[in-house]
Design an enzyme around this catalytic site. Sequence first.
Site, PDB file in Angstrom:
ATOM      1  N   ARG A 106      -7.876 -26.949 -19.388  1.00  0.00           N
ATOM      2  CA  ARG A 106      -6.824 -26.214 -18.672  1.00  0.00           C
ATOM      3  C   ARG A 106      -6.301 -27.033 -17.494  1.00  0.00           C
ATOM      4  NH1 ARG A 106      -8.086 -20.349 -16.487  1.00  0.00           N
ATOM      5  NH2 ARG A 106      -9.263 -21.579 -14.973  1.00  0.00           N
ATOM      6  N   LYS A 129      -2.400 -23.140 -13.195  1.00  0.00           N
ATOM      7  CA  LYS A 129      -3.336 -22.785 -12.118  1.00  0.00           C
ATOM      8  C   LYS A 129      -2.955 -23.550 -10.849  1.00  0.00           C
ATOM      9  CE  LYS A 129      -8.234 -21.644 -11.577  1.00  0.00           C
ATOM     10  NZ  LYS A 129      -8.039 -20.278 -11.093  1.00  0.00           N
ATOM     11  N   GLU A 174      -2.782  -8.911 -14.210  1.00  0.00           N
ATOM     12  CA  GLU A 174      -4.163  -9.380 -14.043  1.00  0.00           C
ATOM     13  C   GLU A 174      -4.603  -9.085 -12.616  1.00  0.00           C
ATOM     14  OE1 GLU A 174      -4.378 -13.710 -14.371  1.00  0.00           O
ATOM     15  OE2 GLU A 174      -2.336 -13.856 -13.600  1.00  0.00           O
ATOM     16  N   ARG A 200       7.541 -36.453   3.428  1.00  0.00           N
ATOM     17  CA  ARG A 200       7.986 -35.160   2.909  1.00  0.00           C
ATOM     18  C   ARG A 200       9.378 -35.246   2.284  1.00  0.00           C
ATOM     19  NH1 ARG A 200      10.669 -30.487   4.000  1.00  0.00           N
ATOM     20  NH2 ARG A 200       9.666 -28.599   3.200  1.00  0.00           N
ATOM     21  N   LEU A 252      -2.705 -15.995 -15.958  1.00  0.00           N
ATOM     22  CA  LEU A 252      -3.537 -17.180 -16.143  1.00  0.00           C
ATOM     23  C   LEU A 252      -4.479 -16.874 -17.312  1.00  0.00           C
ATOM     24  CD1 LEU A 252      -4.285 -19.972 -14.844  1.00  0.00           C
ATOM     25  CD2 LEU A 252      -6.304 -18.790 -13.995  1.00  0.00           C
ATOM     26  N   TYR A 258      -5.621 -26.523  -9.467  1.00  0.00           N
ATOM     27  CA  TYR A 258      -7.052 -26.474  -9.186  1.00  0.00           C
ATOM     28  C   TYR A 258      -7.822 -25.845 -10.323  1.00  0.00           C
ATOM     29  CZ  TYR A 258      -6.971 -21.436  -8.116  1.00  0.00           C
ATOM     30  OH  TYR A 258      -6.856 -20.082  -8.201  1.00  0.00           O
TER      31      TYR A 258
HETATM   32  N1  PDD Z   1      -9.669 -17.482 -10.250  1.00  0.00           N
HETATM   33  N2  PDD Z   1      -6.379 -14.866 -13.098  1.00  0.00           N
HETATM   34  C1  PDD Z   1      -6.196 -15.459 -11.915  1.00  0.00           C
HETATM   35  C2  PDD Z   1      -4.928 -15.186 -11.172  1.00  0.00           C
HETATM   36  C3  PDD Z   1      -7.203 -16.290 -11.371  1.00  0.00           C
HETATM   37  O1  PDD Z   1      -7.022 -16.877 -10.188  1.00  0.00           O
HETATM   38  C4  PDD Z   1      -8.394 -16.497 -12.101  1.00  0.00           C
HETATM   39  C5  PDD Z   1      -9.492 -17.394 -11.607  1.00  0.00           C
HETATM   40  C6  PDD Z   1      -8.543 -15.856 -13.349  1.00  0.00           C
HETATM   41  C7  PDD Z   1      -9.763 -16.035 -14.202  1.00  0.00           C
HETATM   42  O2  PDD Z   1      -9.767 -17.317 -14.806  1.00  0.00           O
HETATM   43  P1  PDD Z   1     -11.152 -18.044 -15.133  1.00  0.00           P
HETATM   44  O3  PDD Z   1     -11.911 -17.124 -16.018  1.00  0.00           O
HETATM   45  O4  PDD Z   1     -10.729 -19.292 -15.823  1.00  0.00           O
HETATM   46  O5  PDD Z   1     -11.856 -18.289 -13.823  1.00  0.00           O
HETATM   47  C8  PDD Z   1      -7.507 -15.069 -13.821  1.00  0.00           C
HETATM   48  C9  PDD Z   1     -10.622 -18.445  -9.722  1.00  0.00           C
HETATM   49  C10 PDD Z   1     -12.034 -18.138 -10.055  1.00  0.00           C
HETATM   50  C11 PDD Z   1     -10.384 -18.576  -8.244  1.00  0.00           C
HETATM   51  O6  PDD Z   1      -9.221 -18.644  -7.877  1.00  0.00           O
HETATM   52  O7  PDD Z   1     -11.327 -18.654  -7.474  1.00  0.00           O
END
Ligand code: PDD
Length: 287
Positions: free
Chosen positions: A52, A148, A181, A100, A206, A33
């Site tokens: 990405r 992601k 993170e 499945r 990420l 996503y």
């Molecule tokens: N989350 N680290 C993780 C684990 C994340 O899920 C996200 C983003 C980030 C920041 O990445 P970016 O700057 O590309 O949004 C770092 C999104 C916003 C979410 O899951 O809603």
Amino acid sequence: MSRVAYVNGRFVPHAMASVHIEDRGYQFADGVYEVIAIQDGKLVDEAGHIDRLDRSLRELRMARPMGRQAHGLVMRELIRRNRVRNGVIYMQVTRGVAPRNFLFPPAATSPSLVMTVRRTDLFPTARLRDGVRIVSMPDIRWKRRDIKSVGLLPQVLGKQRAAEAGAFEGWMLDESGFVTEGCSSNAWIVTRDGVLVTHEASHEILNGITRQSIIRIAREAGIPFEERAFRLEEAFEAREAFLTSASTYCIPIVRVDDRPIGNGHPGLLTAKLRQAYAAYAASGRTV
Ligand code: PDD
């Protein structure tokens, strides 16, 4: 105004939008996503997010559901139909619908693409003025956090735990005690010497698109920067801490595990970086 979602080639009323029960995203979390901010009707950091998305798909040997240009047009049309000026667009691609079976489905199976748009407050006054609290927790995720993936159970549990502790976000710690993170954001500190620090991009985290833009902005402004992991102890000694993500931009952190960071108030460099990022977002520029 009723909300509209995009589901596999169709714009449908949000309340009626659905996918099949044998969608592999539903059964295996076999999907990826992206979340992209919409500021003043414009997509923020679009190229970075779509690059990405392509990378995540490639890493999982999943097909792109539509060409890049068509995808761009559909995103804009969805935003237009929902009349959203400030908010986020969510998009999810899964390996499609098939009986499945752990093995990949037959090659003819089309990937599923679902997109939704919603309004959000990209400039939450109180949160920016007061800063937020963080709680730390073990990082219990898999070893390819650079992808992601929609498999977000550790983050669901982590954010719930943070919310129940009255915190805005959780910071996850690896086995050596380094902060990897946030549950849905990247983690940053500014050391006593004014050095900006965030975890290096690797399979451990990420590589946030907001993170990459903030690094570029900091470099352009000549702010000393180190890409390396830090421990909680270093954060407690830091002058500032903040988090970044597409949906929040840059949020000041004032407490971690009930210990104040710096003077316990949002930091100046955090505010400066946030301002610069919002200006970049307003420019509609994409690099
Ligand atoms: N989350 N680290 C993780 C684990 C994340 O899920 C996200 C983003 C980030 C920041 O990445 P970016 O700057 O590309 O949004 C770092 C999104 C916003 C979410 O899951 O809603």
